[in-house]
Design an enzyme around this catalytic site. Structure first.
Site, PDB file in Angstrom:
ATOM      1  N   GLN A 199       9.585  -5.957   6.009  1.00 26.67           N
ATOM      2  CA  GLN A 199       9.003  -4.749   5.413  1.00 26.67           C
ATOM      3  C   GLN A 199      10.002  -4.134   4.454  1.00 26.67           C
ATOM      4  O   GLN A 199      11.203  -4.170   4.684  1.00 26.67           O
ATOM      5  CB  GLN A 199       8.531  -3.798   6.517  1.00 26.67           C
ATOM      6  N   TYR A 254       0.841  -1.199   0.000  1.00 27.25           N
ATOM      7  CA  TYR A 254       0.000   0.000   0.000  1.00 27.25           C
ATOM      8  C   TYR A 254       0.875   1.247   0.000  1.00 27.25           C
ATOM      9  O   TYR A 254       1.973   1.251   0.527  1.00 27.25           O
ATOM     10  CB  TYR A 254      -0.974   0.029   1.187  1.00 27.25           C
TER      11      TYR A 254
HETATM   12  O1  76R Z   1      14.560   0.585   8.689  1.00 27.21           O
HETATM   13  C1  76R Z   1      14.544   0.238   9.885  1.00 27.21           C
HETATM   14  O2  76R Z   1      14.284  -0.914  10.289  1.00 27.21           O
HETATM   15  C2  76R Z   1      14.802   1.313  10.882  1.00 27.21           C
HETATM   16  C3  76R Z   1      13.572   1.796  11.508  1.00 27.21           C
HETATM   17  C4  76R Z   1      12.457   2.157  10.535  1.00 27.21           C
HETATM   18  C5  76R Z   1      12.348   3.291   9.704  1.00 27.21           C
HETATM   19  C6  76R Z   1      13.339   4.424   9.514  1.00 27.21           C
HETATM   20  C7  76R Z   1      11.258   1.374  10.329  1.00 27.21           C
HETATM   21  C8  76R Z   1      11.032   0.147  10.943  1.00 27.21           C
HETATM   22  N1  76R Z   1      10.428   2.046   9.462  1.00 27.21           N
HETATM   23  C9  76R Z   1      11.054   3.207   9.050  1.00 27.21           C
HETATM   24  C10 76R Z   1      10.571   4.169   8.156  1.00 27.21           C
HETATM   25 MN1  76R Z   1       8.526   1.532   8.954  1.00 27.21          MN
HETATM   26  N2  76R Z   1       6.666   0.947   8.439  1.00 27.21           N
HETATM   27  C11 76R Z   1       5.732   1.743   7.799  1.00 27.21           C
HETATM   28  C12 76R Z   1       4.483   1.058   7.798  1.00 27.21           C
HETATM   29  O3  76R Z   1       0.679   1.134   8.297  1.00 27.21           O
HETATM   30  C13 76R Z   1       1.302   2.074   8.851  1.00 27.21           C
HETATM   31  O4  76R Z   1       0.825   2.676   9.851  1.00 27.21           O
HETATM   32  C14 76R Z   1       2.604   2.539   8.297  1.00 27.21           C
HETATM   33  C15 76R Z   1       3.188   1.623   7.253  1.00 27.21           C
HETATM   34  C16 76R Z   1       4.668  -0.163   8.421  1.00 27.21           C
HETATM   35  C17 76R Z   1       3.648  -1.237   8.673  1.00 27.21           C
HETATM   36  C18 76R Z   1       6.059  -0.219   8.822  1.00 27.21           C
HETATM   37  C19 76R Z   1       6.645  -1.293   9.478  1.00 27.21           C
HETATM   38  N3  76R Z   1       8.312   3.248   7.867  1.00 27.21           N
HETATM   39  C20 76R Z   1       9.294   4.163   7.630  1.00 27.21           C
HETATM   40  C21 76R Z   1       8.752   5.181   6.728  1.00 27.21           C
HETATM   41  C22 76R Z   1       9.514   6.393   6.183  1.00 27.21           C
HETATM   42  C23 76R Z   1       9.016   7.586   6.961  1.00 27.21           C
HETATM   43  C24 76R Z   1       9.870   8.820   6.874  1.00 27.21           C
HETATM   44  O5  76R Z   1      11.045   8.760   6.478  1.00 27.21           O
HETATM   45  O6  76R Z   1       9.323   9.887   7.269  1.00 27.21           O
HETATM   46  C25 76R Z   1       7.453   4.842   6.482  1.00 27.21           C
HETATM   47  C26 76R Z   1       6.462   5.565   5.590  1.00 27.21           C
HETATM   48  C27 76R Z   1       7.183   3.635   7.198  1.00 27.21           C
HETATM   49  C28 76R Z   1       5.951   2.990   7.221  1.00 27.21           C
HETATM   50  N4  76R Z   1       8.792  -0.224  10.051  1.00 27.21           N
HETATM   51  C29 76R Z   1       9.923  -0.635  10.730  1.00 27.21           C
HETATM   52  C30 76R Z   1       7.907  -1.301  10.028  1.00 27.21           C
HETATM   53  C31 76R Z   1       8.530  -2.411  10.712  1.00 27.21           C
HETATM   54  C32 76R Z   1       7.873  -3.779  10.879  1.00 27.21           C
HETATM   55  C33 76R Z   1       9.778  -2.007  11.139  1.00 27.21           C
HETATM   56  C34 76R Z   1      10.811  -2.822  11.902  1.00 27.21           C
HETATM   57  C35 76R Z   1      11.596  -3.660  10.926  1.00 27.21           C
HETATM   58  C36 76R Z   1      12.450  -4.683  11.599  1.00 27.21           C
HETATM   59  O7  76R Z   1      13.273  -4.315  12.451  1.00 27.21           O
HETATM   60  O8  76R Z   1      12.278  -5.872  11.269  1.00 27.21           O
END
Ligand code: 76R
Length: 288
Positions: free
Chosen positions: A208, A168
């Site tokens: 992810q 999405y």
């Molecule tokens: O990359 C990393 O693991 C470091 C931490 C991290 C960042 C910087 C991280 C971890 N995310 C990051 C950035 Mn994320 N993420 C989403 C969604 O549905 C929703 O509400 C939002 C959709 C999910 C489900 C998700 C999951 N993430 C981002 C960004 C960029 C934002 C910006 O730069 O302003 C978005 C849009 C976003 C959205 N995130 C994680 C996850 C998961 C599961 C992790 C942990 C991954 C792991 O350690 O295995």
């Protein structure tokens, strides 16, 4: 180039998602000898792309009316993505696949904390913000981050071969007091840290892939989730809704959900007589 409000990112694969409708009635009306070469040609191209060190391809059968087949392409550049797009369009199978949606983005690793640390280090080092020396020092630090083996591996990771896929697009809101882009850097960084913590509690259960699409497509980010159990998507995305970054600022596009299957199973998908599977060989190749 370096704007104090912008978190730096490391950028990897150019990504193209394509969602197609499959004209099953017309396909079924073809007799077997006419179907076979069409199927063979598509399998050949898909297998080649999936095995390419400079590209990747994954197939998913979509659930619902928003499409039947999703192709996820990874390539080294937009130019290479363009080539791949045309090669798929030249397949005879395309006569039976109607493009329905698509999404263009570039895989990114967000560096909120890293960027703030770099700012602080550079200031302590006495460098004048935005001076040439400041930019050079920034470049050097980012180069280092890019070459860190853990980051390099994630930037150029293969498409996760887990059975269930969910894609999405999303935005960060820009409304009144809930304007992400008018929020102070430190506050955004704190929210992203919190976001990462919630995300990490799902570590291992979900893979992810975040890709940035500001300037490329209709939304700001693409979110790909992969898991062995679709319930994980529901639980993770629900939990994330309480995360301030999503609760206050998240805006979401349409969701696409489905089952990934192996290129070698394309015939099973086209025949529609059984569920095309993700074969053990693909799972093994992905280290699972
Ligand atoms: O990359 C990393 O693991 C470091 C931490 C991290 C960042 C910087 C991280 C971890 N995310 C990051 C950035 Mn994320 N993420 C989403 C969604 O549905 C929703 O509400 C939002 C959709 C999910 C489900 C998700 C999951 N993430 C981002 C960004 C960029 C934002 C910006 O730069 O302003 C978005 C849009 C976003 C959205 N995130 C994680 C996850 C998961 C599961 C992790 C942990 C991954 C792991 O350690 O295995």
């Amino acid at each position: 180039m370096r704007h104090p409000n912008v978190p730096e990112s490391l950028d990897g694969w150019a990504i193209l998602h394509r969602m197609f409708r499959f004209d099953r009635r017309r396909w079924d009306a073809l007799d077997a000898p006419r179907r076979a070469p069409v199927e063979r040609e598509a399998i050949e191209l898909f297998a080649q792309l999936a095995a390419d060190a400079d590209a990747d391809l994954a197939l998913a059968q979509l659930l619902g009316h928003k499409g039947d087949l999703m192709l996820t392409h990874y390539a080294q550049s937009f130019d290479a993505l363009g080539e791949v797009q045309v090669r798929v369009d030249k397949l005879a199978l395309r006569d039976y696949l109607e493009p329905h949606e698509s999404y263009v983005s570039i895989l990114e690793l967000g560096l909120y904390e890293h960027t703030a640390k770099i700012h602080a280090e550079l200031r302590e080092g006495g460098l004048k913000p935005h001076s040439e020396a400041w930019n050079d020092a920034f470049d050097a630090l980012l180069r280092e981050a890019r070459e860190e083996p853990r980051n390099a591996a994630r930037l150029w990771a293969r498409i996760p071969r887990r059975r269930y896929a969910c894609f999405y697009p999303m935005n960060k809101k820009r409304e009144g007091s809930d304007n992400w882009y008018a929020t102070a850097y430190a506050e955004r960084a704190k929210m992203m840290l919190e976001h990462g913590k919630i995300g990490r509690s799902y570590h291992g259960h979900v893979t992810q892939v975040i890709s940035g699409s500001i300037g490329f497509d209709d939304w700001e980010w693409g979110v790909d989730l992969y898991a062995d159990d679709p319930l994980v998507f529901k639980k993770l995305v629900y939990a994330m809704r309480f995360d301030e970054a999503s609760a206050r600022f998240g805006e979401f596009g349409r969701f696409w959900t489905g089952m990934q299957f192996s290129v070698a199973q394309l015939g099973v998908f086209l025949a529609g007589e059984a569920s095309p599977a993700l074969l053990a060989g693909d799972l093994a190749a992905a280290g699972r």
